[in-house]
Write a protein that holds these residues in place. Sequence first.
Motif, short mmCIF file in Angstrom:
data_model
loop_
_atom_site.label_atom_id
_atom_site.label_comp_id
_atom_site.label_asym_id
_atom_site.label_seq_id
_atom_site.Cartn_x
_atom_site.Cartn_y
_atom_site.Cartn_z
N THR A 62 1.50 30.41 -3.33
CA THR A 62 2.15 29.40 -4.16
C THR A 62 2.44 28.17 -3.31
O THR A 62 2.59 28.26 -2.08
CB THR A 62 3.47 29.93 -4.73
OG1 THR A 62 4.39 30.17 -3.65
CG2 THR A 62 3.26 31.21 -5.50
N PRO A 63 2.56 26.99 -3.94
CA PRO A 63 2.91 25.78 -3.18
C PRO A 63 4.22 25.93 -2.41
O PRO A 63 4.36 25.40 -1.30
CB PRO A 63 3.01 24.71 -4.28
CG PRO A 63 2.14 25.21 -5.40
CD PRO A 63 2.28 26.69 -5.36
N GLU A 64 5.20 26.66 -3.00
CA GLU A 64 6.48 26.83 -2.32
C GLU A 64 6.30 27.62 -1.01
O GLU A 64 6.90 27.28 0.01
CB GLU A 64 7.48 27.59 -3.22
CG GLU A 64 7.68 27.00 -4.60
CD GLU A 64 6.75 27.64 -5.62
OE1 GLU A 64 5.61 27.10 -5.78
OE2 GLU A 64 7.12 28.65 -6.21
N ASP A 65 5.48 28.69 -1.06
CA ASP A 65 5.27 29.49 0.14
C ASP A 65 4.46 28.74 1.19
O ASP A 65 4.68 28.89 2.40
CB ASP A 65 4.56 30.80 -0.21
CG ASP A 65 5.51 31.81 -0.82
OD1 ASP A 65 5.03 32.84 -1.36
OD2 ASP A 65 6.73 31.60 -0.77
N ILE A 66 3.52 27.92 0.73
CA ILE A 66 2.74 27.12 1.69
C ILE A 66 3.66 26.14 2.40
O ILE A 66 3.59 25.96 3.62
CB ILE A 66 1.59 26.38 0.96
CG1 ILE A 66 0.56 27.40 0.44
CG2 ILE A 66 0.93 25.38 1.90
CD1 ILE A 66 -0.50 26.79 -0.45
N ALA A 67 4.57 25.50 1.62
CA ALA A 67 5.52 24.54 2.21
C ALA A 67 6.44 25.23 3.21
O ALA A 67 6.88 24.62 4.19
CB ALA A 67 6.33 23.86 1.12
N ALA A 68 6.74 26.52 2.96
CA ALA A 68 7.64 27.27 3.86
C ALA A 68 6.87 27.96 4.99
O ALA A 68 7.45 28.75 5.72
CB ALA A 68 8.40 28.32 3.05
N HIS A 69 5.56 27.66 5.12
CA HIS A 69 4.71 28.20 6.19
C HIS A 69 4.63 29.73 6.15
O HIS A 69 4.51 30.39 7.19
CB HIS A 69 5.22 27.75 7.56
CG HIS A 69 5.41 26.27 7.68
ND1 HIS A 69 4.35 25.38 7.66
CD2 HIS A 69 6.55 25.52 7.79
CE1 HIS A 69 4.82 24.15 7.76
NE2 HIS A 69 6.14 24.20 7.83
N VAL A 70 4.70 30.32 4.94
CA VAL A 70 4.63 31.78 4.80
C VAL A 70 3.31 32.35 5.31
O VAL A 70 3.30 33.35 6.04
CB VAL A 70 4.91 32.20 3.35
CG1 VAL A 70 4.54 33.67 3.14
CG2 VAL A 70 6.36 31.97 3.00
N PRO A 71 2.14 31.74 4.96
CA PRO A 71 0.88 32.33 5.45
C PRO A 71 0.83 32.44 6.97
O PRO A 71 0.40 33.46 7.51
CB PRO A 71 -0.19 31.36 4.91
CG PRO A 71 0.44 30.71 3.72
CD PRO A 71 1.89 30.59 4.07
N MET A 72 1.28 31.39 7.67
CA MET A 72 1.26 31.42 9.13
C MET A 72 2.23 32.46 9.68
O MET A 72 1.93 33.17 10.65
CB MET A 72 1.60 30.03 9.68
CG MET A 72 1.54 29.94 11.20
SD MET A 72 -0.08 30.41 11.86
CE MET A 72 -1.09 29.06 11.23
N ARG A 73 3.41 32.60 9.03
CA ARG A 73 4.39 33.57 9.48
C ARG A 73 3.85 34.99 9.33
O ARG A 73 4.08 35.85 10.17
CB ARG A 73 5.71 33.43 8.70
CG ARG A 73 6.50 32.19 9.04
CD ARG A 73 8.00 32.44 8.89
NE ARG A 73 8.36 32.99 7.61
CZ ARG A 73 8.75 32.26 6.56
NH1 ARG A 73 8.81 30.95 6.66
NH2 ARG A 73 9.07 32.84 5.42
#
Length: 481
Positions: A62-73
């Motif tokens: 989701t855009p929110e998770d991308i903004a929160a750098h979730v994939p990298m985490r």
Amino acid sequence: MSQRPTQGDPERYESIIRSLKDYAVFTTDKEGVITTWNTGAQRILLYHPTDIIGRSGDILYTPEDIAAHVPMREISTALADGKAVNERFHVKKDRSRFWGSGLVFPLFNQEDEHIGFTKIMQNTSDEDQAEANLREERAMAETLVSAYHEPIVVLNADMIVINTTASFVQYFGLDKPGIVGKNFYEIADSSLKMAKLRGLLDKQIKNNDFHASFDLTYEHPQKGARNILVKPRRIYQRPNVLFSLEFEDLTENKAQIEERDVFISVASHEIRTPISVIKAYGQILDRELKEAKPIVKKAVQKINEQINYVSALITSLLDTSKIKSGKLTLDPEVFELCSLVKEQVESYGVTESSHQIKITEEADCIVFADKVRTGSVITNLLSNAVKYSPDAREVVVTINNDDAHSVKVSIQDFGLGIPEQDQQKIFKRFGRTESVQKSKIPGTGLGLHLSAEIVKLQGGTMGFTSEEGKGSTFYFTLPLY
């Protein structure tokens, strides 16, 4: 080399992929660009392999998770810990959302070089169901905070603040609208200056241990250094995984607690000598009165039983004081844990005929630990299992490899069980529950506290599962040698 799937072993890798045909399974390179895509991924996420291979895996978030750098985490956690949990909203090709539950693993070639990541995921609900889960989550948190006056914060599985009590924001001087919806670690690191809290919580969440409390030092802006007790508690299971943190300021009581500990230690030492003398005379009486009347022999037997009880209590008190002061010494050695468990079961069974103690699962496991102290832990758990299941006739013991690095010993009874509201007291010193006190079953509340501390000092963990009226399973783990 550890046994893990590699792209350098195509036959094994393809076999694993085929066995997971009901799941979305795909791989990425080290930068997160998708490199393979199975039929399950095509069915769940609606992308044909030609549409998605070569694109960044971020497109599924989701855009929110991308903004929160979730994939990298997630991939950073997977590389550091061997896997990462992925439970959140994901986005299909048609941009609709669904709740996906899965895992991310690092991927290695045959030379053990890191080459990317494997993601395994299942669609556990559609967006409407997930939204209903979130509404339920918020309602549960609201109910909880309205019922308590203590400083409590309610978090979800992603460590997002769902709600807090008024006393939490008041004690820490926070703004409630400013923290609800934020990651708790960010608040702990910046506003609360409790960087140590992250490491302690991560360990407990990883071990699914929501019973053990821990101490922290907190520099309060007005009151100065405070000694805080943090009590994590699980509230609900999946899909709404919530837990609370309750904060108790122990600073005012710390001096009194230390004074009490000193008294217990000194008093126990002073009592130990006269008790030893009484015990010796009791044994002489028992030996010399073999031909005495039954009533006299019974009296001597009762005297010796009570002396043994008091002697064991003093030993427990002294061990507790040593643990508190960091002076409890261990004598570790290499031994076979399964053999020790069998010895303790056999020894205990000689004196206890009311229950049949069965070992139903065994695993060969070598540990490096204090054999005598570990034996006392096993005996304590066996004793409790029998004592707190007076109407049952069976206790079940299992020994198995908890994971590649540790062994787990579990002891199950079919007795009273522990009410949920009392479970947080179990490993506390003198932590006898209200229901047990009413049952008149004797005990001091020291055995489990000591056992948990001994296991912890040896690098292991102790925990339990319990259901009131059905019984309990207590277990401990130790690192494999």
